[in-house]
Write an enzyme that holds these catalytic residues in place. Structure first.
Site, short mmCIF file in Angstrom:
data_model
loop_
_atom_site.label_atom_id
_atom_site.label_comp_id
_atom_site.label_asym_id
_atom_site.label_seq_id
_atom_site.Cartn_x
_atom_site.Cartn_y
_atom_site.Cartn_z
N ASP A 253 -2.89 4.82 -2.33
CA ASP A 253 -3.90 5.44 -1.47
C ASP A 253 -4.36 6.79 -2.03
OD1 ASP A 253 -5.23 5.27 1.21
OD2 ASP A 253 -4.14 7.14 1.56
N HIS B 30 -11.41 -2.26 3.52
CA HIS B 30 -11.29 -1.94 4.94
C HIS B 30 -11.96 -0.62 5.33
CE1 HIS B 30 -8.25 0.24 2.82
NE2 HIS B 30 -8.01 0.98 3.88
N ASP B 31 -12.61 0.04 4.37
CA ASP B 31 -13.27 1.32 4.65
C ASP B 31 -14.79 1.24 4.54
OD1 ASP B 31 -10.82 2.67 4.95
OD2 ASP B 31 -10.67 3.05 2.80
N ASP C 161 0.87 -1.16 0.00
CA ASP C 161 0.00 0.00 0.00
C ASP C 161 0.91 1.22 0.00
OD1 ASP C 161 -2.18 1.78 0.55
OD2 ASP C 161 -3.21 0.13 1.56
N GLU D 255 -6.50 3.94 -5.77
CA GLU D 255 -7.74 4.11 -5.01
C GLU D 255 -8.36 5.43 -5.45
OE1 GLU D 255 -9.68 4.60 -0.57
OE2 GLU D 255 -7.79 5.58 -1.07
C1 NOJ Z 1 -7.92 5.66 2.20
C2 NOJ Z 1 -7.67 4.48 3.07
O1 NOJ Z 1 -8.24 3.34 2.49
C3 NOJ Z 1 -8.26 4.81 4.43
O2 NOJ Z 1 -8.28 3.69 5.27
C4 NOJ Z 1 -7.46 5.94 5.01
O3 NOJ Z 1 -8.02 6.34 6.25
C5 NOJ Z 1 -7.42 7.13 4.08
N1 NOJ Z 1 -7.17 6.75 2.72
C6 NOJ Z 1 -6.35 8.10 4.47
O4 NOJ Z 1 -5.09 7.57 4.13
#
Ligand code: NOJ
Ligand code: CA
Length: 534
Positions: free
Chosen positions: A200, A329-330, A98, A268
Site C-alpha cells: 500500500d 478498489h479506488d 495487502d 502501489e
Molecule cells: C491506498 C488504498 O488502495 C486505499 O484504498 C486506501 O484508502 C489508502 N491507500 C490508505 O491506506
C-alpha cells in the site's frame, strides 16, 4: 527457460468485503473466497491479491490495521486463512496479501504506546512534531482525504502526521525499530506460505526529514479534491524510499531458496513514468512490479494510447518486467469509464499487452459503478468531502453470483447495494452465454495459456491508420497480431506483408472476422487477435 509465475500469470484483485459472504452477515469473508476458488481457477487467473484482512477498526475498511499478524473476525480466523491458502495452492493459485506499511490504525498497540507520553520508547515510531512557531500545524501538508494532515494530541502537546485519516497515523520509517518490525511482519506471512504482497502507498513511506511546506499545485481547480491544492513534493517519493523498497525486496528474496518460486512484491505507486521506474531499483532490486495505473486514465484515441504504451515500454530499465492495471478498489470501473462495448476491447488490451495484468473483481462481468444512496455511503473519503464524487463505494459493491436472493452473495442484505442489473448481470447467467463479458475473459485467459507469445512474447507496435491500436506479440516461431478498434466506426487495418496469411483467432465480438486481401476489417468496437496460418 521458463518465466517466473508472476511474469506469465494474471493477478485477480479481490475486495474481500464484497466477494462472497459465508455466514450471513452481509459482509464477504475468507471462507467465502475459499468457496469461490473453483470459479477463479476456471476463469483462468493465476494469483489472487486480497485487500486487507487484518484486525481493524475499519475506519478505512482495513487500511487501518490494528494487528498485522492476525485476521479480523469479520473476515474469519487465522485457520480460515490457512485453509484458503492451502486450497488455493492445491489449485495452483498464488495468494498475495495487502501489506500496509505506511500507517497503522490509531488503535494499534504501537500507537497507543507512542501517544501515551513523549518519553515512551515508541514515541519515535510515529511522526510527532511541535506546533508551528506561531501555533497551528507544523506545516501545510494536506491529508489525501481532505483537511490538515496533522492531528493535535492535547495530552502530549504535539501533532502527529497522517497522510490519510487521523485514525491512520503514519509510521516513522527512519526509525530502525519500525523497519525491523515491518520486516518481521512480512516474514510472519511469508513463513506461512503467502506468495507475496501488494504494498500500500509505497511512494509515501518516507517524508522529507525537515518537513518543509509543500508548494501549491498550479493545476488545481475547485472541482478537484482538497489534497490536490498542493503538490506532494516533500511528503512523498523521497530519495530514501528506494532504500526502504530494497529492504522489503531483500526480505522477500530470503524466501527464494525455500521453494514455491519467487515471492512477489507489487508497489502501489501513483507517479509519472520516469519516477515510477526508479522503484524497480537502481543498482539493487526494488519491487518486482511498480504498479502501472496509466490505463485507468488513458487517452481513448488510438495514436495517443500507442504513444503512452511506447513511452512506458521505452522507459523500462533493462530486465524490468512491465505490468498493467485497468481498475481497482479506488478508481471508477472500466465499464463506467469506457462503456460496455469499449470495456470489452479494453479487456483484450489488458490481457494481451506485454506485462503482468491485474484484473479487478467484477470487471470480468462488465460491472459498472453502482450509485450509492446518501444514507448508505460507507467510504470515509466520501463522508469527509461529500458531493465531490470522490467516494469509492460505487466500485466496491458485492459480486453478483446468480439470480437468487442477494445475488448469491449473502443470505442477508449486503453491506453495499448490488448493481441494479444483478438479476441479468451475474456469474451464473454470463457463464451460460457464449457472447458474455465473462465468456470473453475466459477465452482471453485461455488464449494466454495456449499462446506464450501473449504472455512472455516480445512486443512491437504496428503502423495503423484511423482509430486502431495494433501490435505484434512474438515468441519463437509464433507471431500474433492484436488489432483493437477503439471507436464505434468500422476500421480497416492493412496488414504487414509477413501477415497476409493470417487468420482470426479470437474476437471481442461473437463471430470471427475473416482476413481478406491482406487487410482486416474491424467492426465497431471490435478487438481481434490474429495468428499466422501454419
Ligand atoms: C491506498 C488504498 O488502495 C486505499 O484504498 C486506501 O484508502 C489508502 N491507500 C490508505 O491506506
Ligand atoms: Ca461474512
Amino acid at each position: 527457460m521458463t518465466a517466473p509465475w508472476w511474469q506469465s500469470g494474471v493477478i485477480y484483485q479481490i475486495y474481500p468485503r464484497s466477494f462472497q459472504d459465508s455466514n450471513g452477515d452481509g459482509i464477504g469473508d475468507l471462507p467465502g473466497i475459499t468457496r469461490r476458488l473453483g470459479y477463479l481457477a476456471e476463469l483462468g487467473v493465476d494469483a489472487i491479491w486480497v485487500a486487507p484482512i487484518y484486525p481493524s477498526p475499519m475506519a478505512d475498511f482495513g487500511y487501518d490495521v490494528s494487528d498485522y499478524c492476525d485476521v479480523d473476525l469479520r473476515f474469519g480466523t487465522r485457520t480460515d486463512f490457512e485453509d484458503l491458502l492451502a486450497q488455493a495452492h492445491a489449485r495452483g493459485l498464488k495468494v498475495l496479501l495487502d501489506f500496509v506499511p505506511n500507517h497503522t490504525s490509531d488503535q494499534h498497540p504501537w500507537f497507543v504506546e507512542s501517544r501515551s507520553s513523549r518519553r515512551n520508547p515508541k514515541r519515535d515510531w510515529y511522526l510527532w512534531r511541535d506546533p508551528a512557531p506561531g501555533g497551528g500545524p507544523p506545516n501545510n501538508w494536506i491529508s489525501d482525504f481532505g483537511g490538515s494532515a496533522w492531528e493535535w494530541d492535547e495530552a502530549s502537546g504535539q501533532y502527529y502526521y497522517h497522510a490519510f485519516l487521523k485514525q491512520q497515523p503514519d509510521l516513522n520509517w527512519r526509525n530502525p525499530g519500525v523497519q525491523a518490525a515491518m520486516h518481521g511482519i512480512m516474514r510472519f506471512w511469508l513463513d506461512r506460505g503467502v506468495d507475496g504482497f501488494r504494498i500500500d502507498v509505497l511512494w509515501h513511506l518516507i517524508k522529507a526529514a525537515d518537513f518543509p511546506d509543500n508548494p501549491p499545485n498550479p493545476a488545481y481547480t475547485s472541482a478537484l479534491g482538497e489534497m490536490d491544492r498542493l503538490l506532494q513534493l516533500h511528503s512523498t517519493d523521497q530519495p530514501e524510499v528506494h532504500d526502504i523498497a530494497a529492504g522489503l525486496r531483500a526480505c522477500a528474496d530470503e524466501y527464494r531458496r525455500v521453494g514455491q518460486g519467487e515471492r512477489l512484491l507489487i508497489g502501489e505507486i501513483y507517479l509519472p513514468v520516469e519516477r515510477l521506474m526508479r522503484y524497480y531499483g537502481e543498482g539493487r532490486p526494488g519491487v518486482h512490479l511498480p504498479g502501472n495505473f496509466q490505463l485507468i486514465a488513458a487517452p481513448r484515441q488510438a495514436r495517443a494510447l500507442a504513444a503512452l504504451i511506447a513511452a512506458y515500454e521505452a522507459a523500462l530499465p533493462p530486465g524490468a518486467w512491465p505490468n498493467w492495471v485497468l481498475g481497482n478498489h479506488d478508481r471508477p470501473r472500466v465499464a463506467t469509464r469506457l462503456g460496455e462495448n469499449q470495456a470489452r476491447v479494453a479487456a483484450m488490451l489488458l490481457l494481451t499487452l506485454r506485462g503482468t495484468p491485474t484484473l479487478y473483481y467484477g470487471d470480468e462481468l462488465g460491472l459498472s459503478d453502482v450509485p450509492i444512496p446518501a444514507d448508505r455511503v460507507q467510504d470515509p473519503r466520501e463522508l469527509r468531502q461529500y458531493g465531490k464524487g470522490l467516494g469509492r463505494d460505487p466500485v466496491r459493491t458485492p459480486m453478483p453470483w446468480d439470480d437468487s436472493a442477494h445475488a448469491g452473495f449473502s443470505t442477508a442484505p449486503p453491506w453495499l447495494p448490488l448493481n441494479a442489473d444483478w438479476p441479468a448481470r451475474n456469474v451464473e447467467r454470463q457463464s451460460a452465454e457464449p457472447g458474455s463479458m465473462l465468456a470473453l475473459h475466459r477465452r482471453l485467459l485461455a488464449a494466454r495459456r495456449t499462446h506464450p507469445a501473449l504472455t512472455i512474447g516480445d512486443f512491437a507496435l504496428l503502423d495503423a491508420e484511423g482509430n486502431i491500436l495494433a501490435y505484434e506479440r512474438r515468441h519463437g516461431a509464433e507471431r500474433l497480431i492484436v488489432a483493437l478498434n477503439l471507436g464505434a466506426q468500422p476500421q480497416r487495418l492493412e496488414l504487414p506483408d509477413w501477415a497476409h496469411d493470417c487468420r482470426s483467432l479470437l474476437s471481442t465480438l461473437a463471430d470471427l472476422t475473416p482476413v481478406r486481401d491482406g487487410a482486416l476489417l474491424l467492426r465497431p468496437n471490435e478487438g481481434v487477435i490474429l495468428t499466422l496460418v501454419d
